[in-house]
Design a protein around this motif. Sequence first.
Motif, PDB file in Angstrom:
ATOM      1  N   LEU A  59       7.503  -2.054   1.609  1.00  0.00           N
ATOM      2  CA  LEU A  59       7.080  -2.136   0.310  1.00  0.00           C
ATOM      3  C   LEU A  59       5.565  -2.838   0.306  1.00  0.00           C
ATOM      4  O   LEU A  59       4.770  -2.527  -0.302  1.00  0.00           O
ATOM      5  N   LEU A  60       5.449  -3.605   1.206  1.00  0.00           N
ATOM      6  CA  LEU A  60       4.158  -4.431   1.399  1.00  0.00           C
ATOM      7  C   LEU A  60       3.085  -3.230   2.015  1.00  0.00           C
ATOM      8  O   LEU A  60       1.672  -3.618   1.815  1.00  0.00           O
ATOM      9  N   ALA A  61       3.602  -2.113   2.569  1.00  0.00           N
ATOM     10  CA  ALA A  61       2.667  -0.884   3.015  1.00  0.00           C
ATOM     11  C   ALA A  61       2.188  -0.175   2.029  1.00  0.00           C
ATOM     12  O   ALA A  61       1.217   0.785   2.086  1.00  0.00           O
ATOM     13  N   GLU A  62       2.624  -0.257   0.730  1.00  0.00           N
ATOM     14  CA  GLU A  62       1.940   0.458  -0.435  1.00  0.00           C
ATOM     15  C   GLU A  62       0.635   0.400  -0.654  1.00  0.00           C
ATOM     16  O   GLU A  62      -0.106  -0.703  -0.610  1.00  0.00           O
ATOM     17  N   PRO A  63      -0.138   1.543  -0.700  1.00  0.00           N
ATOM     18  CA  PRO A  63      -1.464   1.670  -0.715  1.00  0.00           C
ATOM     19  C   PRO A  63      -2.256   0.842  -2.076  1.00  0.00           C
ATOM     20  O   PRO A  63      -3.239   0.750  -1.692  1.00  0.00           O
ATOM     21  N   TYR A  64      -1.374   0.607  -2.858  1.00  0.00           N
ATOM     22  CA  TYR A  64      -2.153   0.031  -3.891  1.00  0.00           C
ATOM     23  C   TYR A  64      -2.624  -1.321  -3.609  1.00  0.00           C
ATOM     24  O   TYR A  64      -3.828  -1.488  -4.161  1.00  0.00           O
ATOM     25  N   TYR A  65      -1.875  -2.144  -2.856  1.00  0.00           N
ATOM     26  CA  TYR A  65      -2.414  -3.351  -2.549  1.00  0.00           C
ATOM     27  C   TYR A  65      -3.662  -3.318  -1.677  1.00  0.00           C
ATOM     28  O   TYR A  65      -4.323  -4.394  -1.583  1.00  0.00           O
ATOM     29  N   ALA A  66      -4.128  -2.036  -1.071  1.00  0.00           N
ATOM     30  CA  ALA A  66      -5.369  -2.264  -0.563  1.00  0.00           C
ATOM     31  C   ALA A  66      -6.620  -1.640  -1.118  1.00  0.00           C
ATOM     32  O   ALA A  66      -7.536  -1.800  -0.764  1.00  0.00           O
ATOM     33  N   LEU A  67      -6.246  -1.523  -2.400  1.00  0.00           N
ATOM     34  CA  LEU A  67      -7.429  -0.990  -3.439  1.00  0.00           C
ATOM     35  C   LEU A  67      -8.257  -2.180  -3.621  1.00  0.00           C
ATOM     36  O   LEU A  67      -7.667  -3.258  -4.036  1.00  0.00           O
ATOM     37  N   PRO A  68      -9.616  -1.904  -3.761  1.00  0.00           N
ATOM     38  CA  PRO A  68     -10.325  -3.036  -4.149  1.00  0.00           C
ATOM     39  C   PRO A  68     -10.404  -3.292  -5.738  1.00  0.00           C
ATOM     40  O   PRO A  68     -10.096  -2.599  -6.178  1.00  0.00           O
ATOM     41  N   PRO A  69     -10.591  -4.651  -5.925  1.00  0.00           N
ATOM     42  CA  PRO A  69     -10.534  -4.973  -7.335  1.00  0.00           C
ATOM     43  C   PRO A  69     -11.813  -4.594  -7.911  1.00  0.00           C
ATOM     44  O   PRO A  69     -12.894  -4.502  -7.397  1.00  0.00           O
ATOM     45  N   PRO A  70     -11.685  -4.180  -9.403  1.00  0.00           N
ATOM     46  CA  PRO A  70     -10.661  -4.550 -10.180  1.00  0.00           C
ATOM     47  C   PRO A  70      -9.660  -3.160 -10.144  1.00  0.00           C
ATOM     48  O   PRO A  70     -10.021  -2.144  -9.881  1.00  0.00           O
ATOM     49  N   ARG A  71      -8.402  -3.494 -10.306  1.00  0.00           N
ATOM     50  CA  ARG A  71      -7.429  -2.415 -10.125  1.00  0.00           C
ATOM     51  C   ARG A  71      -6.244  -2.889 -11.134  1.00  0.00           C
ATOM     52  O   ARG A  71      -6.185  -4.028 -11.102  1.00  0.00           O
ATOM     53  N   THR A  72      -5.836  -1.680 -11.835  1.00  0.00           N
ATOM     54  CA  THR A  72      -4.593  -1.784 -12.754  1.00  0.00           C
ATOM     55  C   THR A  72      -3.581  -0.840 -12.227  1.00  0.00           C
ATOM     56  O   THR A  72      -3.705   0.173 -11.588  1.00  0.00           O
TER      57      THR A  72
END
Length: 415
Positions: free
Chosen positions: A229-242
């Motif tokens: 679950l922690l490997a989900e690519p979303y978490y590596a996106l730079p902010p701002p992100r939604t």
Amino acid sequence: MRVIGLMSGTSCDAIDAAAADLAIEGDTVVLTPLGALDHPFPEGLRRELSAALPPASTSMADVCRLDTLLGQALAAAAERADRQLCEGRADLVVSHGHTLYHWTEGGRVLGTLQLGQPAWIAERTGRTVVSDLRPRDVAAGGQGAPLVSALDVMWLRDRPGAPVALNLGGIANITAVAEGREPSAYDTGPANVLLDTAVRELTGGRADRDTDGALAAAGTVHGPLLERLLAEPYYALPPPRTTGRELFDAAYLRAASEGFGRLSAEDLLATLTELTARTVADAVRAEGGTEVIASGGGTRNPTLMAALGRALGGVPVRVSDELGLPSDAKEAYAFALLGFLTVHGLPGTVPSCTGARRSVVLGSITPGREPLRPVPPVRATGGDAGAGAVTAPDRLRVAGTGPSRRSRTRTREPR
């Protein structure tokens, strides 16, 4: 000005309504909470809404029906809030509506759709309505979220250190405010959305939440699933992100759990609780946060709050009630503030938080039965500001209710 804020969140559990008196005093907006309430969705509407959310397909007929039915439900909530919280003297209703779709590609938001036709609110209550607040920020190049960051930045601007406001709704989001640098805000990932989805999946829809986190408290974190679950690519996106249900849904949960055999309900919920705690804590550390001020339905889940405390180590966690803003209603109060800014012609976004090119005035205005009472002009100084211009407020103070005003709080079932 007496303002009602309406919010229907990712969890689809109810319409939140909060009322406040709002006034501008110099560079400060003073917000006096008048109370809040929950207005449940009609059961049939809740089922229809859940069935239409991504990745499900829907039709234009369904969109029209939902826009109307949501508008009517929001109107009923506004009328009740005006009667019970404002003594029938509200000046303005601000409606977030319900997000049906947030269109993102490659980390960019291209469009956003909130349903809940404001004409029904204006017709039923007779009040002027500000609605459709997110699209203007998207048009200016922003993410359209988290819009609560405007309240957070104004509210926390003068606190020492690097405070981080955390909202634990369906999705978790943070706003980081520190002297000497631009504020930052973004969705960290799932909060209640995957927990509630898991409970619905496990019970065949007979239950929709892990009340008090009791099941998660009895379980053990499944290490391999957590790492996946922690490997989900979303978490590596730079902010701002939604993000939202368009990513974190039942299909996502089933795919992530594949290959691990049949996990117990307790272990699955313990793992999802740890996921939220870890992703929030990672974001707080990345922002150098020195304290966390939490709000939202997740604050009523003691198992989640305990996991968050462990993940944050020595960073203190407090609930927004301690600073005067009821945690269950903070987002509804935020939208009340945004609508108040709109009718004063003031911008309601922070570009460094949403990623927009500039700060913009949000929303559309639907007239009530009577014209909105004139508001004094407020505009920022500098540039082409004319004589007599005043500085737009950039701070928020939450006032006490005072001895002559009845303070009303709402009751909600625990998470």
